[in-house]
Design a protein around this motif. Structure first.
Motif, PDB file in Angstrom:
ATOM      1  N   GLY A 261       5.091 -38.480  14.057  1.00  0.00           N
ATOM      2  CA  GLY A 261       4.802 -39.892  13.513  1.00  0.00           C
ATOM      3  C   GLY A 261       5.682 -40.599  12.881  1.00  0.00           C
ATOM      4  N   GLY A 262       7.124 -39.788  12.890  1.00  0.00           N
ATOM      5  CA  GLY A 262       8.077 -40.709  12.137  1.00  0.00           C
ATOM      6  C   GLY A 262       9.163 -41.455  12.957  1.00  0.00           C
ATOM      7  N   PRO A 263      10.137 -41.894  12.231  1.00  0.00           N
ATOM      8  CA  PRO A 263      11.358 -42.572  13.069  1.00  0.00           C
ATOM      9  C   PRO A 263      11.899 -41.519  13.988  1.00  0.00           C
ATOM     10  N   ASP A 264      12.272 -42.111  15.132  1.00  0.00           N
ATOM     11  CA  ASP A 264      13.109 -41.216  16.148  1.00  0.00           C
ATOM     12  C   ASP A 264      14.228 -40.489  15.622  1.00  0.00           C
ATOM     13  N   ASP A 265      14.856 -41.062  14.376  1.00  0.00           N
ATOM     14  CA  ASP A 265      16.194 -40.331  13.969  1.00  0.00           C
ATOM     15  C   ASP A 265      16.068 -39.636  12.862  1.00  0.00           C
ATOM     16  N   VAL A 266      14.779 -39.378  12.575  1.00  0.00           N
ATOM     17  CA  VAL A 266      14.379 -38.427  11.426  1.00  0.00           C
ATOM     18  C   VAL A 266      13.799 -37.159  11.916  1.00  0.00           C
ATOM     19  N   CYS A 267      14.321 -36.084  11.651  1.00  0.00           N
ATOM     20  CA  CYS A 267      13.869 -34.839  12.128  1.00  0.00           C
ATOM     21  C   CYS A 267      13.213 -34.123  10.618  1.00  0.00           C
ATOM     22  N   GLU A 268      12.399 -32.937  11.016  1.00  0.00           N
ATOM     23  CA  GLU A 268      11.784 -32.460   9.958  1.00  0.00           C
ATOM     24  C   GLU A 268      12.439 -30.819   9.762  1.00  0.00           C
ATOM     25  N   LEU A 269      12.709 -30.364   8.475  1.00  0.00           N
ATOM     26  CA  LEU A 269      12.889 -29.116   8.273  1.00  0.00           C
ATOM     27  C   LEU A 269      11.722 -28.411   8.189  1.00  0.00           C
ATOM     28  N   ARG A 270      11.466 -27.291   9.140  1.00  0.00           N
ATOM     29  CA  ARG A 270      10.041 -26.726   9.256  1.00  0.00           C
ATOM     30  C   ARG A 270      10.172 -25.304   9.186  1.00  0.00           C
ATOM     31  N   LYS A 271       9.424 -24.589   8.695  1.00  0.00           N
ATOM     32  CA  LYS A 271       8.933 -23.286   8.692  1.00  0.00           C
ATOM     33  C   LYS A 271      10.197 -22.479   8.220  1.00  0.00           C
ATOM     34  N   MET A 272      10.519 -22.830   7.129  1.00  0.00           N
ATOM     35  CA  MET A 272      11.770 -22.021   6.520  1.00  0.00           C
ATOM     36  C   MET A 272      11.341 -21.108   5.625  1.00  0.00           C
ATOM     37  N   TYR A 273      11.276 -19.576   6.042  1.00  0.00           N
ATOM     38  CA  TYR A 273      10.917 -18.549   5.041  1.00  0.00           C
ATOM     39  C   TYR A 273      11.626 -17.278   5.111  1.00  0.00           C
ATOM     40  N   PHE A 274      11.580 -16.654   3.938  1.00  0.00           N
ATOM     41  CA  PHE A 274      12.572 -15.519   3.848  1.00  0.00           C
ATOM     42  C   PHE A 274      11.876 -14.322   2.806  1.00  0.00           C
ATOM     43  N   LEU A 275      11.858 -13.155   3.549  1.00  0.00           N
ATOM     44  CA  LEU A 275      11.119 -11.936   3.117  1.00  0.00           C
ATOM     45  C   LEU A 275      11.934 -11.790   1.585  1.00  0.00           C
ATOM     46  N   ARG A 276      11.329 -11.395   0.744  1.00  0.00           N
ATOM     47  CA  ARG A 276      11.763 -11.197  -0.829  1.00  0.00           C
ATOM     48  C   ARG A 276      13.276 -10.343  -0.612  1.00  0.00           C
ATOM     49  N   GLU A 277      13.290  -9.635   0.164  1.00  0.00           N
ATOM     50  CA  GLU A 277      14.910  -8.823   0.277  1.00  0.00           C
ATOM     51  C   GLU A 277      15.903  -9.803   0.788  1.00  0.00           C
ATOM     52  N   ALA A 278      15.487 -10.813   1.311  1.00  0.00           N
ATOM     53  CA  ALA A 278      16.645 -11.833   1.783  1.00  0.00           C
ATOM     54  C   ALA A 278      16.824 -13.019   0.796  1.00  0.00           C
ATOM     55  N   ARG A 279      15.898 -12.921  -0.069  1.00  0.00           N
ATOM     56  CA  ARG A 279      16.104 -14.330  -1.095  1.00  0.00           C
ATOM     57  C   ARG A 279      17.288 -14.074  -2.134  1.00  0.00           C
ATOM     58  N   GLY A 280      17.907 -15.233  -2.365  1.00  0.00           N
ATOM     59  CA  GLY A 280      18.855 -15.100  -3.587  1.00  0.00           C
ATOM     60  C   GLY A 280      20.240 -14.684  -3.063  1.00  0.00           C
ATOM     61  N   LEU A 281      20.526 -14.527  -1.906  1.00  0.00           N
ATOM     62  CA  LEU A 281      21.764 -13.718  -1.253  1.00  0.00           C
ATOM     63  C   LEU A 281      22.437 -14.695  -0.324  1.00  0.00           C
ATOM     64  N   GLY A 282      21.845 -16.072  -0.471  1.00  0.00           N
ATOM     65  CA  GLY A 282      23.057 -16.933   0.429  1.00  0.00           C
ATOM     66  C   GLY A 282      22.469 -17.056   1.772  1.00  0.00           C
ATOM     67  N   ALA A 283      21.478 -16.400   2.358  1.00  0.00           N
ATOM     68  CA  ALA A 283      20.980 -16.488   3.463  1.00  0.00           C
ATOM     69  C   ALA A 283      20.359 -18.112   3.767  1.00  0.00           C
ATOM     70  N   GLY A 284      19.590 -18.527   2.815  1.00  0.00           N
ATOM     71  CA  GLY A 284      18.954 -19.821   2.748  1.00  0.00           C
ATOM     72  C   GLY A 284      20.198 -21.051   3.015  1.00  0.00           C
ATOM     73  N   THR A 285      21.291 -20.829   2.228  1.00  0.00           N
ATOM     74  CA  THR A 285      22.099 -21.686   2.241  1.00  0.00           C
ATOM     75  C   THR A 285      23.028 -21.833   3.840  1.00  0.00           C
ATOM     76  N   ALA A 286      22.977 -20.704   4.304  1.00  0.00           N
ATOM     77  CA  ALA A 286      23.860 -20.390   5.531  1.00  0.00           C
ATOM     78  C   ALA A 286      22.714 -20.952   6.802  1.00  0.00           C
ATOM     79  N   LEU A 287      21.356 -20.710   6.534  1.00  0.00           N
ATOM     80  CA  LEU A 287      20.484 -21.050   7.360  1.00  0.00           C
ATOM     81  C   LEU A 287      20.411 -22.590   7.640  1.00  0.00           C
ATOM     82  N   MET A 288      20.329 -23.179   6.281  1.00  0.00           N
ATOM     83  CA  MET A 288      20.232 -24.852   5.897  1.00  0.00           C
ATOM     84  C   MET A 288      21.460 -25.236   6.703  1.00  0.00           C
ATOM     85  N   ALA A 289      22.483 -25.002   6.558  1.00  0.00           N
ATOM     86  CA  ALA A 289      23.881 -25.359   7.325  1.00  0.00           C
ATOM     87  C   ALA A 289      23.643 -25.486   8.777  1.00  0.00           C
ATOM     88  N   ARG A 290      23.228 -24.392   9.204  1.00  0.00           N
ATOM     89  CA  ARG A 290      23.091 -24.259  10.747  1.00  0.00           C
ATOM     90  C   ARG A 290      21.713 -25.152  11.340  1.00  0.00           C
TER      91      ARG A 290
END
Length: 165
Positions: free
Chosen positions: A80-109
Motif C-alpha cells: 500500500g506504499g509508494p513503489d520506491d519504498v520497502c519495508e524492513l520485515r520480521k527482524m528477530y533474534f534469539l537472546r543469545e544473538a543479541r548485542g553481539l553485532g549480528a543486527g548491525t550486520a543483518l541490517m547492512a545486508r
C-alpha cells in the motif's frame, strides 16, 4: 562497545530454515508483549518464509552460527506504499544473538538488497519496549516518523521509522 560474532554467516533463507525462523518469531514476539492480531506472530507467512520472500523485490536473510539459525530479517515492497519504498520485515533474534553485532550486520545486508532492488527508502514498524531494536534502527540511520505508512496490517505497532537507502 559491541563485540563481533565469530563464525556467523548471513545468508538468504532456504526452505529448510522455515521451521527455525517461525520458532524464533514465535519465541521473541511474546517476550515483548506482541501477541494476538496485528503482530507478525499471527501472520500466515511466518510458517513459509522462504516462499514468501522468493517473490520479486523480496529478500530474507538468516543469521547462522555453528549450523544453528539464531535470527533473521528481510525486506519487501511496502504494501500500500509508494513503489520506491520497502519495508524492513520480521527482524528477530534469539537472546543469545543479541548485542553481539549480528543486527548491525543483518541490517547492512537488508539495506544492500533494498538498494539493489531500486528502493529509495526503507520503512519499519516496531513497538514500545523493543528498546534495543530501536537503538539499532537509529544507529543504522532510521529516523522516527509520527504516523504509519502503507497498509502493513501490523495494527499492534506504535513506533514508525524511515530512512533513505
Amino acid at each position: 562497545m559491541m563485540s563481533s560474532m565469530p563464525d556467523v554467516t548471513i545468508r538468504p533463507i532456504q526452505p529448510d530454515d522455515d521451521a527455525a525462523i517461525a520458532a524464533i518469531i514465535r519465541t521473541v514476539m511474546p517476550e515483548f508483549g506482541a501477541v494476538g492480531q496485528g503482530f507478525a506472530i499471527t501472520d500466515p507467512e511466518v510458517d513459509w518464509m522462504s516462499r514468501a520472500y522468493a517473490a520479486p523485490r523480496h529478500a530474507y536473510f538468516v543469521v547462522e552460527r555453528d549450523g544453528r539459525v539464531l535470527g533473521g530479517g528481510g525486506i519487501a515492497p511496502l504494501a500500500g506504499g509508494p513503489d520506491d519504498v520497502c519495508e524492513l520485515r520480521k527482524m528477530y533474534f534469539l537472546r543469545e544473538a543479541r548485542g553481539l553485532g549480528a543486527g548491525t550486520a543483518l541490517m547492512a545486508r537488508c539495506l544492500d538488497a533494498a538498494r539493489s532492488f531500486g528502493f529509495r527508502q526503507c520503512y519499519l514498524e516496531t513497538l514500545t519496549g523493543m528498546d534495543a531494536a530501536m537503538r539499532l534502527y537509529e544507529r543504522s540511520g532510521f529516523r522516527r516518523i509520527d504516523a504509519p505508512m502503507g497498509a502493513t496490517g501490523h495494527g499492534g505497532c506504535d513506533r514508525f521509522y524511515l530512512r533513505d537507502v
